[in-house]
Design a protein around this motif. Sequence first.
Motif, mmCIF file in Angstrom:
data_model
loop_
_atom_site.group_PDB
_atom_site.id
_atom_site.type_symbol
_atom_site.label_atom_id
_atom_site.label_comp_id
_atom_site.label_asym_id
_atom_site.label_seq_id
_atom_site.Cartn_x
_atom_site.Cartn_y
_atom_site.Cartn_z
ATOM 1 N N LEU A 10 -57.823 -4.365 -39.808
ATOM 2 C CA LEU A 10 -56.637 -4.226 -38.964
ATOM 3 C C LEU A 10 -55.711 -5.431 -39.062
ATOM 4 O O LEU A 10 -54.495 -5.288 -39.027
ATOM 5 N N THR A 11 -56.272 -6.634 -39.195
ATOM 6 C CA THR A 11 -55.420 -7.815 -39.268
ATOM 7 C C THR A 11 -54.704 -7.912 -40.607
ATOM 8 O O THR A 11 -53.718 -8.631 -40.721
ATOM 9 N N GLN A 12 -55.160 -7.182 -41.618
ATOM 10 C CA GLN A 12 -54.521 -7.211 -42.924
ATOM 11 C C GLN A 12 -53.406 -6.178 -43.057
ATOM 12 O O GLN A 12 -52.571 -6.286 -43.936
ATOM 13 N N LEU A 13 -53.408 -5.165 -42.206
ATOM 14 C CA LEU A 13 -52.374 -4.143 -42.273
ATOM 15 C C LEU A 13 -51.041 -4.727 -41.806
ATOM 16 O O LEU A 13 -50.999 -5.472 -40.826
ATOM 17 N N PRO A 14 -49.953 -4.389 -42.491
ATOM 18 C CA PRO A 14 -48.660 -4.898 -42.041
ATOM 19 C C PRO A 14 -48.289 -4.285 -40.689
ATOM 20 O O PRO A 14 -48.488 -3.099 -40.463
ATOM 21 N N ARG A 15 -47.791 -5.126 -39.818
ATOM 22 C CA ARG A 15 -47.368 -4.650 -38.505
ATOM 23 C C ARG A 15 -45.854 -4.766 -38.409
ATOM 24 O O ARG A 15 -45.239 -5.604 -39.053
ATOM 25 N N PRO A 16 -45.232 -3.930 -37.592
ATOM 26 C CA PRO A 16 -43.769 -3.870 -37.527
ATOM 27 C C PRO A 16 -43.120 -5.151 -37.017
ATOM 28 O O PRO A 16 -43.706 -5.904 -36.240
ATOM 29 N N ARG A 17 -41.890 -5.303 -37.433
ATOM 30 C CA ARG A 17 -41.049 -6.423 -37.014
ATOM 31 C C ARG A 17 -39.931 -5.885 -36.128
ATOM 32 O O ARG A 17 -39.273 -4.916 -36.477
ATOM 33 N N ILE A 18 -39.746 -6.539 -35.005
ATOM 34 C CA ILE A 18 -38.631 -6.225 -34.121
ATOM 35 C C ILE A 18 -37.642 -7.378 -34.228
ATOM 36 O O ILE A 18 -38.034 -8.547 -34.221
ATOM 37 N N THR A 19 -36.379 -7.036 -34.346
ATOM 38 C CA THR A 19 -35.320 -8.043 -34.393
ATOM 39 C C THR A 19 -34.364 -7.813 -33.235
ATOM 40 O O THR A 19 -33.918 -6.684 -33.008
ATOM 41 N N ILE A 20 -34.089 -8.871 -32.503
ATOM 42 C CA ILE A 20 -33.111 -8.821 -31.424
ATOM 43 C C ILE A 20 -31.952 -9.723 -31.843
ATOM 44 O O ILE A 20 -32.105 -10.940 -31.960
ATOM 45 N N THR A 21 -30.807 -9.107 -32.100
ATOM 46 C CA THR A 21 -29.603 -9.854 -32.453
ATOM 47 C C THR A 21 -28.773 -10.005 -31.184
ATOM 48 O O THR A 21 -28.477 -9.015 -30.512
ATOM 49 N N TYR A 22 -28.419 -11.247 -30.868
ATOM 50 C CA TYR A 22 -27.723 -11.534 -29.615
ATOM 51 C C TYR A 22 -26.494 -12.404 -29.889
ATOM 52 O O TYR A 22 -26.429 -13.117 -30.891
ATOM 53 N N CYS A 23 -25.527 -12.340 -29.007
ATOM 54 C CA CYS A 23 -24.282 -13.101 -29.148
ATOM 55 C C CYS A 23 -24.470 -14.520 -28.604
ATOM 56 O O CYS A 23 -24.789 -14.702 -27.420
ATOM 57 N N THR A 24 -24.249 -15.500 -29.486
ATOM 58 C CA THR A 24 -24.333 -16.899 -29.043
ATOM 59 C C THR A 24 -23.114 -17.293 -28.219
ATOM 60 O O THR A 24 -23.229 -18.105 -27.296
ATOM 61 N N LEU A 29 -28.903 -15.732 -25.292
ATOM 62 C CA LEU A 29 -30.211 -16.133 -25.817
ATOM 63 C C LEU A 29 -31.325 -15.903 -24.801
ATOM 64 O O LEU A 29 -32.388 -15.372 -25.151
ATOM 65 N N LEU A 30 -31.120 -16.301 -23.557
ATOM 66 C CA LEU A 30 -32.192 -16.145 -22.560
ATOM 67 C C LEU A 30 -32.560 -14.682 -22.344
ATOM 68 O O LEU A 30 -33.729 -14.336 -22.197
ATOM 69 N N ARG A 31 -31.566 -13.805 -22.341
ATOM 70 C CA ARG A 31 -31.821 -12.370 -22.188
ATOM 71 C C ARG A 31 -32.642 -11.859 -23.380
ATOM 72 O O ARG A 31 -33.609 -11.125 -23.213
ATOM 73 N N ALA A 32 -32.256 -12.275 -24.578
ATOM 74 C CA ALA A 32 -32.962 -11.853 -25.784
ATOM 75 C C ALA A 32 -34.392 -12.399 -25.795
ATOM 76 O O ALA A 32 -35.337 -11.679 -26.131
ATOM 77 N N ALA A 33 -34.556 -13.652 -25.404
ATOM 78 C CA ALA A 33 -35.885 -14.269 -25.383
ATOM 79 C C ALA A 33 -36.783 -13.598 -24.344
ATOM 80 O O ALA A 33 -37.983 -13.395 -24.584
ATOM 81 N N TRP A 34 -36.226 -13.248 -23.205
ATOM 82 C CA TRP A 34 -37.003 -12.563 -22.169
ATOM 83 C C TRP A 34 -37.486 -11.202 -22.677
ATOM 84 O O TRP A 34 -38.649 -10.833 -22.495
ATOM 85 N N MET A 35 -36.586 -10.463 -23.344
ATOM 86 C CA MET A 35 -36.986 -9.158 -23.877
ATOM 87 C C MET A 35 -38.045 -9.320 -24.965
ATOM 88 O O MET A 35 -38.989 -8.534 -25.036
ATOM 89 N N ALA A 36 -37.905 -10.349 -25.791
ATOM 90 C CA ALA A 36 -38.914 -10.618 -26.826
ATOM 91 C C ALA A 36 -40.274 -10.888 -26.184
ATOM 92 O O ALA A 36 -41.298 -10.359 -26.624
ATOM 93 N N GLN A 37 -40.286 -11.699 -25.137
ATOM 94 C CA GLN A 37 -41.539 -12.018 -24.444
ATOM 95 C C GLN A 37 -42.171 -10.769 -23.842
ATOM 96 O O GLN A 37 -43.377 -10.556 -23.936
ATOM 97 N N GLY A 57 -19.441 -12.161 -31.356
ATOM 98 C CA GLY A 57 -18.613 -10.988 -31.096
ATOM 99 C C GLY A 57 -19.187 -10.000 -30.104
ATOM 100 O O GLY A 57 -18.870 -8.812 -30.152
ATOM 101 N N GLY A 58 -20.034 -10.468 -29.193
ATOM 102 C CA GLY A 58 -20.577 -9.576 -28.170
ATOM 103 C C GLY A 58 -21.718 -8.691 -28.628
ATOM 104 O O GLY A 58 -22.061 -7.721 -27.965
ATOM 105 N N VAL A 59 -22.339 -9.039 -29.755
ATOM 106 C CA VAL A 59 -23.411 -8.219 -30.293
ATOM 107 C C VAL A 59 -24.697 -8.368 -29.476
ATOM 108 O O VAL A 59 -25.039 -9.459 -29.021
ATOM 109 N N PHE A 60 -25.369 -7.255 -29.237
ATOM 110 C CA PHE A 60 -26.730 -7.241 -28.685
ATOM 111 C C PHE A 60 -27.387 -5.978 -29.216
ATOM 112 O O PHE A 60 -27.089 -4.869 -28.769
ATOM 113 N N VAL A 61 -28.242 -6.165 -30.227
ATOM 114 C CA VAL A 61 -28.865 -5.043 -30.927
ATOM 115 C C VAL A 61 -30.360 -5.298 -31.027
ATOM 116 O O VAL A 61 -30.791 -6.410 -31.355
#
Length: 108
Positions: A10-24, A29-37, A57-61
């Motif tokens: 199980l530890t060798q199987l690739p696991r998904p990556r989540i990306t949170i793109t946020y507007c600096t 950043l704090l909102r994105a970090a909280w969701m990541a946690q 540019g107001g991005v949050f994806v």
Amino acid sequence: MDNTMQTAILTQLPRPRITITYCTQCQWLLRAAWMAQELLSTFRDDLGEVALRPGTGGVFVIEVESEVIWERVRDGGFPDVKAIKQRVRDRLDPGRDLGHVDRAGREG
């Protein structure tokens, strides 16, 4: 197969990556970090990583393996953590019960 071998596989199987793109510029950043946690806590054994990607540019994806599951403009603002956990679960393991997150709103 014993538990040690199962764990090693199980530890060798690739696991998904989540990306949170946020507007600096918007200082999200704090909102994105909280969701990541929150995602790392809920899906600790199912995720390979949660990455925070600065943008402007107001991005949050939020993406799971490059598939957009939430986009601030398209989806009408910021998600609550319940919605994001459900969308990640639906993408990774649709049969999984999220406990109180799934039951909130159905009771009463």
